[in-house]
Design a protein around this motif. Sequence first.
Motif, short mmCIF file in Angstrom:
data_model
loop_
_atom_site.label_atom_id
_atom_site.label_comp_id
_atom_site.label_asym_id
_atom_site.label_seq_id
_atom_site.Cartn_x
_atom_site.Cartn_y
_atom_site.Cartn_z
N SER A 75 -33.10 11.16 25.21
CA SER A 75 -32.54 12.14 24.27
C SER A 75 -31.47 13.01 24.90
N HIS A 103 -32.48 -2.11 23.71
CA HIS A 103 -33.20 -0.84 23.67
C HIS A 103 -32.27 0.32 23.33
N ASN A 105 -29.44 0.34 21.64
CA ASN A 105 -29.08 0.29 20.22
C ASN A 105 -30.25 0.80 19.37
N THR A 106 -31.46 0.38 19.70
CA THR A 106 -32.64 0.80 18.96
C THR A 106 -32.84 2.30 19.04
N VAL A 107 -32.72 2.87 20.23
CA VAL A 107 -32.90 4.31 20.40
C VAL A 107 -31.86 5.08 19.59
N ALA A 109 -30.27 4.02 16.91
CA ALA A 109 -30.55 3.80 15.49
C ALA A 109 -31.74 4.64 15.02
N VAL A 110 -32.83 4.62 15.77
CA VAL A 110 -34.03 5.36 15.39
C VAL A 110 -33.76 6.86 15.39
N SER A 111 -32.92 7.33 16.30
CA SER A 111 -32.61 8.76 16.35
C SER A 111 -31.66 9.19 15.24
N GLY A 112 -31.09 8.22 14.52
CA GLY A 112 -30.24 8.52 13.38
C GLY A 112 -28.79 8.82 13.70
#
Length: 125
Positions: A75, A103, A105-107, A109-112
């Motif tokens: 973060s 990973h 890209n996923t982080v 995406a999930v964080s918006g």
Amino acid sequence: MDGPRRDITREGVTAIDATWQHKISRNGDTSTIALSGELDMSVSDRLSQVLIDEVNRPGAITVQADIADVDFIDSTVINAFIDAFRVAKSHGHAFVVTRARGHVNTVLAVSGVLSALSNPPVPAR
């Protein structure tokens, strides 16, 4: 090693330390900061400074953070990206994160923030 080692190359500046590297290349008004390794809270202050310095560099209208070779982010790194995005936007310029994968890209995406950081408005020229 005390702090990152800096090597000046024809393409730009390369900084190397134990967990991450960055290389800056410039083409006209576009700067690309190629990042690699693991980006976490131990490097986020230095990373933020690299990004903001390039966003504030005279002549830099678009700054791209190429993260294809980044294996991990947390973060604090997302905050560094957002700070660079905001500073660029305040100057009427663009900051964009490119080539996120796995990973990372996923982080994002999930964080918006993936969409905003991947597709910023066209900078004013």
